[in-house]
Design an enzyme around this catalytic site. Structure first.
Site, short mmCIF file in Angstrom:
data_model
loop_
_atom_site.label_atom_id
_atom_site.label_comp_id
_atom_site.label_asym_id
_atom_site.label_seq_id
_atom_site.Cartn_x
_atom_site.Cartn_y
_atom_site.Cartn_z
N GLU A 439 74.12 2.84 -9.53
CA GLU A 439 74.80 2.27 -8.21
C GLU A 439 73.20 1.39 -7.24
O GLU A 439 73.15 2.16 -6.71
CB GLU A 439 75.68 3.69 -7.75
N GLU A 448 70.09 -4.75 -2.56
CA GLU A 448 68.90 -3.89 -3.13
C GLU A 448 68.49 -4.38 -4.20
O GLU A 448 68.14 -3.38 -5.27
CB GLU A 448 69.80 -2.61 -2.49
#
Lengths: 614, 614
Positions: A439, A448
């Site tokens: 995740e 990210e």
């Protein structure tokens, strides 16, 4: 949470008496002229030689009362964009004098006259000139939702001739380099937008919407969502009368007022009461709309959670570079949707994975970026649901989260979980996994650096193994939000404009449907030949402009496919209801851009990579 | 307004139980080790290979509890300035690991070990290294009021030999370019000062004072007034027992604690209770001191007025350049001392002015800079008291204040007052006055350009006429205040260091008696020959340094002679009791300077003038 409502009047024989009357009528403040209209003639130099005071004394109220109970009105005869030079000049003199008095009194706000339709150049210049002195005083520019069809303006040049001017005919301001508006009446939003732009988005400058009996189209109204409307003026003569004889608004006015109530703004009631019992029924009606808005639909838990974050800019997390804090994990672990979607996906993936006889029917699942263990828990639950034996390897680079994982392994008896304190990009796995769960997504999907991390981790996925998620897409949409742009700009550094912000978009208007931007798949296929993986991207997107607006940047979203059709999304059209882990991204642009209806907006997005940076 | 008191212990078998116990004992937080001391051996690499967690789980408390109820203690065995390289290196490893855990938990504060006396170089380097990760966590450096006379330190190098080190012998840190302390035990404040300096005044760095049974001299203690002490550690074994068997502190300890209570700080109680009824008597005693401080002496009205302004930096007013606001006049007009002194001075001056037959016995008094009229009122009162007929001319350049004056002339029937809306420097007076009254002084006397204004105005004073005030003097004194210096420095611009601030000095220490700086007299005598007036000044002042301290700048004051011996003053030694119109001035210097006892501080002050600027 109460409404703040003021009372506007031009008739103030005694300020203290008016304030007391307004208080008894339950108003919070009054909006009154600063100088009596009879002084308009003084603007032509008479007052210099007079020994009587220009206006009432500041000693009538103490400074706290001036600052909290009174919004001053600049004289309405002042016409800074008048085509008549004399009027314009005497307007300027009086404007400066009255604005100086406003600064002296340190009022919370000053109500400026409504600008001429389609004009605003000299208005803006005069405002710019006095803005520095204003301190904390807010300048409220009064803009009607629609212009009166035409205006009769008397040019006070002594000729006695009445000049009839079609509003918006571009007679004023043309000399200051502003494109004269066409013969069609310019929209009030455009006049406001011009003034805001010419004043270079002055922090003290605010718009106050004056509701008119007629309202423009929904699309035209929507543009006010991108502005910071500070107050709404409601004239008593736009109210209808209901069966019981009380004031009520038309359905469209009701919807507009309730919509505006989402923002923190004040109301101003203007005009004499046209129903029995004074002003109270009007205030009660506004409060009734406020209550109705809150009750239908009832606020979700999500809305309550989000309330403090509305329009609050946050720097995106950089979990790869920084270790997340305990409280950050704590918030995200509470998401009621995300981990149940992961659990569904893992269960489905387990059922689709053939039992491996060689390893005694035990499936090996790796959680890469295990944090404080929510995906480990989801996998353990999935293992029970699918009734499949599982070994879990939890890889985590944050040494602090590893402390939590090791404590959990003891307290929750994770006998089949191995904890590896390492960075997934460089860990040397002793064996390969059937399923790889991660995740690593940000508000804009790959921002990210999920692709880069998983490129390293996919080395320990068996051929044909499953990556959860297996695909994700970022989305963008053009948007207008003066508030957010100002918030970034006020940080005072250009580099602040050249980054992105995680923010629960609220005071904004999305001007076209979002479009997909970058897509990534896992396992990622190496480039033929070199064997390297290419995570660079470049897309060009075109958006049709339906309605003139000010572009303040782009909204960023993402959606991710976990396994088969099990997905998570923060894209407005496919939103995973109830999920709160990701707010959208705001991607500012350095200078707002004015776009006109019918134009096409072309936007280019690059994802650039080097060995060290993305 | 309640005291915040924590409980420090090293013995924490169960954190939740300890928190509950502490709550029942009325403590607000606990101060506990983050890692069990048995892990000291892990610092030598053992923990890398262990699979058991380093410390208790962050899941024991939620993040709000961690952030509000727990101050974490870094292991006390950690000795960053140990002369033994092995100890130093393993200390560094453990220090970084524990500080990372502190950041992870996002504690409000972390208690660092007491530095070695006379050392601190490596301690500071390690702190600098982790400071960026700390976020909002405050780093508390624990400093005793006096060192234990000597320390026995075991060098854990495996040799089993106990090295006995005279504290402060300078064995540590010498390699990092720090002057080794002499054989005399360095004062704890100096060790703290070195760490603060080497950490370049990090915002997160704070000192926590640990009260010892012995206390140093008053002069040595006074230096803590210039520091921002965040907490005070009170060990139960420094308490005495009173006749009733309850804990009490010695007179000097009492005074010190009450003095420290002027600042916003917390208390930490350490050690087991040595009196009956647990910890409650200690907390009650501290609260008793808090109450006593507030009751004797009772707070003056002035102190209540000043409370929100303590250590609050304000830019000095520039009434010549900017027009003052209504609320500024309002505050200053309330001063109970200033205008009664002016009234006394005007009365005395009137009585000393011979009645002018030519003008029918009427004395002409000019108020230059009349503002909203307080000096006009003082003059009207003086006229009644002296029983002398008066004509008053009130000159005021602020058009807004003129509106007030004109209103007052009507409402208060000022029949003998002429209001002139003009700048006193250029007004062409039709006649000359007997008495010229002004109030143009700033916190540092001439800093609001009173000399330049009065040089213009004195043209309309009759020969032999009286100027009120007729003389004023600015004063300066060297001071230490880490808080104020940091506040200026954190504004982030060099020019912020090159100006002055009006501030009610509170968390500061004046290190020598103030000395006169610039003196001005009115009427001002023109230079012989040119006829011009010279308002330039240059003085060199010498201050003897009694006690080593950190110079953060100078405090500025003024005193003014109104008429004969009637004066007003904000100089500490001659302060006009009850007057609140002026706070002192803080004059920062760019970098704090360390001064040693016995040195002489020489300071140069210039007042430079050009045609346009001063």
């Amino acid at each position: 949470d109460k409404l703040t409502v003021g009372f506007e009047t031009n008739c103030v024989p005694d300020l203290a008496v008016l304030l007391e009357d307004a208080r008894q009528e339950h108003f919070d403040f009054v909006c009154v002229p600063l100088v009596h209209p009879r002084f308009s003639r003084d603007a032509r130099g008479v007052s210099e030689t007079r020994s009587t005071p220009l206006t009432r004394s500041d000693l009538l109220l103490d400074s706290k009362q001036w600052g909290s109970l009174v919004v001053g009105k600049i004289s309405e005869w002042i016409d800074l964009d008048s085509p008549c030079a004399d009027t314009r000049r005497s307007s300027e003199v009086a404007f400066k004098q009255e604005m100086a008095w406003v600064s002296h009194l340190a009022l919370a706000a000053v109500m400026l006259p409504t600008p001429r339709p389609g004009a605003g150049a000299n208005y803006s210049r005069c405002l710019n000139q006095v803005a520095q002195e204003l301190g904390y005083v807010q300048a409220w520019v009064r803009i009607p939702t629609v212009w009166p069809q035409s205006e009769q303006v008397s040019c006070d040049d002594g000729s006695g001739v009445l000049h009839v001017i079609n509003a918006g005919a571009g007679t004023a301001g043309g000399g200051e380099g502003i494109k004269p508006a066409g013969a069609v009446l310019e929209d009030p939003w455009e006049t406001w937008s011009r003034i805001r732009t010419l004043c270079e988005h002055l922090a003290c400058l605010n718009v106050v919407l004056e509701l008119t009996s007629d309202l423009p189209s929904e699309a035209a109204l929507a543009r006010w969502d991108g502005e910071q409307v500070r107050a709404v003026i409601v004239r008593t003569n736009i109210f209808l009368t209901n069966k019981k004889g009380y004031p009520t608004l038309s359905r469209r006015h009701q919807d507009l007022v309730m919509w505006l109530m989402r923002f923190k703004l004040q109301f101003v009631v203007k005009g004499r009461p046209r129903h029995p019992k004074g002003y109270l029924p009007y205030l009660q009606y506004l409060d009734h709309l406020r209550t109705r808005r809150q009750v239908t639909p009832p606020l979700h838990e999500r809305e309550t959670f989000e309330a403090p974050y509305l329009d609050f800019l946050q720097s995106p997390l950089q979990p790869l570079m920084d270790n997340l804090e305990s409280q950050t994990y704590e918030v995200f672990e509470k998401d009621p949707v995300k981990y149940s979607q992961y659990q569904l996906a893992i269960t489905a993936a387990l059922l689709d994975t053939p039992e491996d006889k060689a390893s005694g029917g035990v499936t090996l699942l790796m959680v890469v970026g295990a944090g404080r263990g929510p995906l480990v828990r989801a996998a353990l639950n999935a293992s029970r649901e699918a009734n499949r034996q599982l070994r879990i390897v939890a890889v985590e680079k944050n040494a602090n989260a590893v402390i939590t994982l090791r404590n959990l392994a003891i307290t929750e008896c994770w006998t089949n979980v191995t904890i590896v304190a390492s960075d997934m990009r460089c860990w040397d796995a002793p064996e390969k996994a059937n399923i790889l769960v991660s995740e690593l997504l940000g508000s804009w999907g790959d921002n990210e650096l999920s692709p880069e991390c998983l490129d390293g981790a996919q080395a320990y996925l068996k051929p044909g193994g499953i990556s959860i998620p297996y695909e994700y897409t970022s989305f963008v949409a053009p948007m207008s939000s003066h508030k957010l742009w100002r918030a970034v700009e006020s940080m005072g550094e250009v580099k602040r404009m050249e980054t992105t912000y995680v923010v629960k978009l609220h005071n904004f208007c999305q001007m076209a449907k979002e479009q997909p931007c970058f897509i990534f798949e896992h396992p990622n296929v190496p480039l033929p030949g070199t064997g390297g993986i290419d995570n660079r991207r470049y897309v060009t997107l075109s958006f049709d402009v339906q309605q003139s607006f000010t572009l303040h940047g782009f909204a960023g979203y993402f959606s991710a496919k976990l396994y088969k059709d099990i997905d998570i999304s923060i894209v407005p059209s496919t939103f995973s209801e109830g999920m709160f882990s990701w707010f959208p991204l705001y991607i500012p642009i350095r200078q707002p851009v004015q776009l006109r209806a019918g134009e096409t907006l072309e936007a280019h997005f690059w994802r650039c990579c080097s060995d060290k940076k993305v």
